[in-house]
Design an enzyme around this catalytic site. Structure first.
Site, mmCIF file in Angstrom:
data_model
loop_
_atom_site.group_PDB
_atom_site.id
_atom_site.type_symbol
_atom_site.label_atom_id
_atom_site.label_comp_id
_atom_site.label_asym_id
_atom_site.label_seq_id
_atom_site.Cartn_x
_atom_site.Cartn_y
_atom_site.Cartn_z
ATOM 1 N N ASP A 12 0.120 -0.418 7.204
ATOM 2 C CA ASP A 12 -0.623 -1.523 7.802
ATOM 3 C C ASP A 12 -1.198 -2.452 6.727
ATOM 4 O O ASP A 12 -1.518 -2.007 5.627
ATOM 5 C CB ASP A 12 -1.757 -0.956 8.672
ATOM 6 N N ASN A 14 0.159 -5.810 5.990
ATOM 7 C CA ASN A 14 1.073 -6.823 5.436
ATOM 8 C C ASN A 14 0.561 -8.235 5.690
ATOM 9 O O ASN A 14 0.632 -9.099 4.816
ATOM 10 C CB ASN A 14 2.458 -6.717 6.078
ATOM 11 N N ARG A 16 -2.532 -9.296 6.289
ATOM 12 C CA ARG A 16 -3.722 -9.618 5.495
ATOM 13 C C ARG A 16 -3.373 -9.841 4.025
ATOM 14 O O ARG A 16 -3.948 -10.676 3.350
ATOM 15 C CB ARG A 16 -4.766 -8.493 5.643
ATOM 16 N N SER A 57 6.033 -0.943 16.156
ATOM 17 C CA SER A 57 5.533 -0.167 17.292
ATOM 18 C C SER A 57 6.011 -0.768 18.605
ATOM 19 O O SER A 57 6.403 -1.940 18.662
ATOM 20 C CB SER A 57 4.003 -0.102 17.274
ATOM 21 N N ASN A 60 4.316 -3.924 19.178
ATOM 22 C CA ASN A 60 4.477 -5.062 18.263
ATOM 23 C C ASN A 60 5.298 -6.209 18.863
ATOM 24 O O ASN A 60 5.327 -7.313 18.315
ATOM 25 C CB ASN A 60 5.072 -4.616 16.912
#
Ligand code: IPE
Ligand code: IPE
Ligand code: MG
Length: 241
Positions: A12, A14, A16, A57, A60
């Site tokens: 998790d 990417n 940001r 996911s 997503n």
């Protein structure tokens, strides 16, 4: 040191990572693929037999269409570019998740990767793509219900083992350690059944920055944990007696 047999990672941060650089989210995903390569290599060197990576996911799909397209393309690029090398390194590649809604070009690439590497035994790379824990359990329940309705199994024989075997991870041991990067502390519908007794390590680094040192830090934290599986540890029993 006590090394986990199976490590699962929620990759998790990417978006940001890109945002911090004033770049589009897709550049974070692209950089994230390099971190994936590094993580597979580190897992091999660190003696981890199974590595599961959460790449996309079942939720997503709610992202903007262009980001969804980017993520699909990156998976294709990764498989095309890295499959030969993974095969040379004797890595077995498998994919978990619902394949029904994937386009045929991705599907055939994934099948090709699985077939080519089927006999490889040094390491296993499990890519969770269009994966959701609830969806995994739902599909398993449906499969068992169909088998029961056909008279192939006795409904009263359905136990935890039978359900485990009907999941996408049927012949993969449960994860010992789940790592999540980016500082978020939630499971986001990842291996919710399989991680029932996993240890969790949350790291502040964003996925594109995840390197060998971060992997080692997670393993260090894992090695310091006491897993009890609901029981009382042997040495604690001895103390009380
Ligand atoms: C993880 O990074 C990659 C995927 C979920 C596919 P994100 O894209 O979730 O990055 P953040 O959480 O927005 O920073
Ligand atoms: C989880 O990350 C999914 C993957 C890493 C593929 P998300 O970024 O989608 O999770 P939430 O939305 O923050 O819970
Ligand atoms: Mg995220």
């Amino acid at each position: 040191m006590n090394t986990p047999q199976h490590v699962a990672i929620i990759m998790d941060g990417n978006g940001r990572w890109a945002q911090q650089r004033g770049q589009a989210r897709t550049s974070g995903h692209r950089k994230g693929v390099e971190a994936v390569r590094q993580a597979v290599k580190s897992a091999g060197e660190l003696g981890i037999k199974y590595l599961t990576l959460f790449a996309f996911s079942s939720e997503n799909w709610r992202r903007p269409q262009n980001e969804v397209n980017d993520l699909m393309n990156l998976l294709k690029i990764f498989v095309r570019r890295d499959l030969a090398e993974l095969h040379r390194e004797n890595v077995r590649v498998r994919v978990i998740g619902d394949r029904k809604s994937l386009k045929s070009d991705i599907l055939s690439l994934l099948t090709e990767a699985e077939e080519l590497t089927r006999e490889n035994r040094a390491q296993e790379l499990i890519i969770a793509f269009n994966y959701g824990g609830r969806d995994d359990i739902t599909r398993a329940a449906r499969l068992l219900a169909i088998q029961a309705a056909r008279g192939e199994i006795d409904p009263s024989s359905i136990n935890e083992d039978a359900l485990s075997r009907a999941l996408d991870t049927s012949d993969v041991p449960d994860p010992d350690l789940v790592i999540r990067t980016s500082g978020e502390q939630r499971i986001s519908n990842f291996l919710i059944w399989q991680a029932a007794y996993a240890e969790f390590v949350f790291l502040p680094c964003l996925w594109p920055d995840f390197g060998r040192a971060d992997f080692e830090e997670a393993l260090r934290q894992y090695a310091g944990r006491k897993r009890r599986f609901g029981a009382v540890a042997e040495q604690d029993l001895a103390l009380g007696s």
